[in-house]
Scaffold this motif. Structure first.
Motif, mmCIF file in Angstrom:
data_model
loop_
_atom_site.group_PDB
_atom_site.id
_atom_site.type_symbol
_atom_site.label_atom_id
_atom_site.label_comp_id
_atom_site.label_asym_id
_atom_site.label_seq_id
_atom_site.Cartn_x
_atom_site.Cartn_y
_atom_site.Cartn_z
ATOM 1 N N GLY A 73 15.155 19.185 10.881
ATOM 2 C CA GLY A 73 14.969 20.120 11.994
ATOM 3 C C GLY A 73 14.425 19.435 13.227
ATOM 4 O O GLY A 73 14.965 19.574 14.329
ATOM 5 N N LEU A 77 16.312 18.514 16.836
ATOM 6 C CA LEU A 77 15.706 18.912 18.116
ATOM 7 C C LEU A 77 15.469 17.690 19.012
ATOM 8 O O LEU A 77 15.679 17.754 20.235
ATOM 9 C CB LEU A 77 14.409 19.682 17.876
ATOM 10 C CG LEU A 77 14.590 21.064 17.236
ATOM 11 C CD1 LEU A 77 13.235 21.674 16.884
ATOM 12 C CD2 LEU A 77 15.386 21.992 18.153
ATOM 13 N N ALA A 177 20.207 21.576 19.307
ATOM 14 C CA ALA A 177 19.058 22.478 19.218
ATOM 15 C C ALA A 177 19.332 23.590 18.206
ATOM 16 O O ALA A 177 18.466 23.931 17.401
ATOM 17 C CB ALA A 177 18.736 23.065 20.593
ATOM 18 N N VAL A 178 20.535 24.136 18.218
ATOM 19 C CA VAL A 178 20.903 25.173 17.244
ATOM 20 C C VAL A 178 20.841 24.595 15.827
ATOM 21 O O VAL A 178 20.304 25.229 14.910
ATOM 22 C CB VAL A 178 22.314 25.745 17.551
ATOM 23 C CG1 VAL A 178 22.847 26.574 16.392
ATOM 24 C CG2 VAL A 178 22.265 26.580 18.832
ATOM 25 N N GLY A 180 19.006 22.152 14.827
ATOM 26 C CA GLY A 180 17.593 21.938 14.520
ATOM 27 C C GLY A 180 16.906 23.219 14.098
ATOM 28 O O GLY A 180 16.177 23.252 13.101
ATOM 29 N N VAL A 181 17.141 24.290 14.829
ATOM 30 C CA VAL A 181 16.551 25.583 14.501
ATOM 31 C C VAL A 181 17.077 26.075 13.149
ATOM 32 O O VAL A 181 16.309 26.566 12.312
ATOM 33 C CB VAL A 181 16.816 26.616 15.616
ATOM 34 C CG1 VAL A 181 16.432 28.020 15.179
ATOM 35 C CG2 VAL A 181 16.052 26.228 16.889
ATOM 36 N N LEU A 184 15.407 24.126 10.355
ATOM 37 C CA LEU A 184 14.006 24.552 10.144
ATOM 38 C C LEU A 184 13.929 25.944 9.513
ATOM 39 O O LEU A 184 13.005 26.231 8.757
ATOM 40 C CB LEU A 184 13.257 24.537 11.470
ATOM 41 C CG LEU A 184 12.954 23.147 12.035
ATOM 42 C CD1 LEU A 184 12.406 23.249 13.448
ATOM 43 C CD2 LEU A 184 12.022 22.383 11.136
ATOM 44 N N ALA A 185 14.919 26.776 9.798
ATOM 45 C CA ALA A 185 14.900 28.131 9.256
ATOM 46 C C ALA A 185 15.385 28.218 7.820
ATOM 47 O O ALA A 185 15.075 29.171 7.123
ATOM 48 C CB ALA A 185 15.787 29.045 10.139
#
Length: 186
Positions: A73, A77, A177-178, A180-181, A184-185
């Motif tokens: 993640g 990012l 970024a998507v 990475g998010v 992490l999710a």
């Protein structure tokens, strides 16, 4: 299939304006022999990205799921931020040292070396760790590299002047970024 498609798209976008794309332009202008240059790019990328994907798949065996989640993640990012930084071809990289061996070998050697530590190689490591598929990620990142570099070799300076690099960097950054998010999710 997601590993193939995402890897292709991410690297194709990330490569636009990258130093290896600038190197493709330099080689195309210097040699004016597109076929050996394209073959050199293909083989160098395939070897380099296969090694990077192997690292990505292997590293997941040693890390726990939580550690891997955070590394991926935050790595994606960080790549998003890196995409926003314009890339330049170093003066020393402009003239291939292997030039005496012809366009194919000059391209093969310089592309392989310049790609070491490049953002697309690091992205390949992260994508292989994410998708856990050495072959589909290697194939996808290689196809993405070819999508971005073959037109530069074939069309040269005319196409390069028309590409809105700021927009491409922004789209690449948003895609990372998507990713990475999402990592992490998960």
């Amino acid at each position: 299939m997601n590993g193939l498609l995402v890897s292709t798209g991410v690297v194709a976008l990330a490569e636009i304006g990258d130093k290896t794309q600038l190197l493709a332009l330099v080689l195309a202008c210097r040699w004016r022999k597109p076929i050996p240059i394209i073959l050199g790019i293909f083989i160098a990328t395939l070897a380099n990205h296969a090694a990077a994907a192997l690292v990505g798949v292997t590293v997941t065996e040693f890390l726990g799921p939580q550690t891997l989640k955070w590394l991926l993640g935050l790595g994606f990012l960080a790549m998003a931020g890196w995409m926003l930084v314009p890339d330049k071809l170093d003066e020393a990289e402009g003239e291939p040292k292997a030039a005496k061996y012809g366009p194919f070998l000059a391209t093969l050697v310089t592309f392989f070396l310049v790609e070491i530590g490049d953002k697309t190689q690091i992205a390949t490591v992260a994508l292989a760790a994410e998708f856990q598929n050495l072959w589909l990620v290697t194939l996808g990142t290689t196809i993405g590299m070819m999508i971005a570099n073959v037109p530069v070799v074939l069309v040269g300076n005319k196409a390069a002047g028309r590409i809105p690099l700021g927009l491409v960097r922004g789209v690449s950054a948003a895609l990372f970024a998507v990713l990475g998010v999402m990592a992490l999710a998960w």
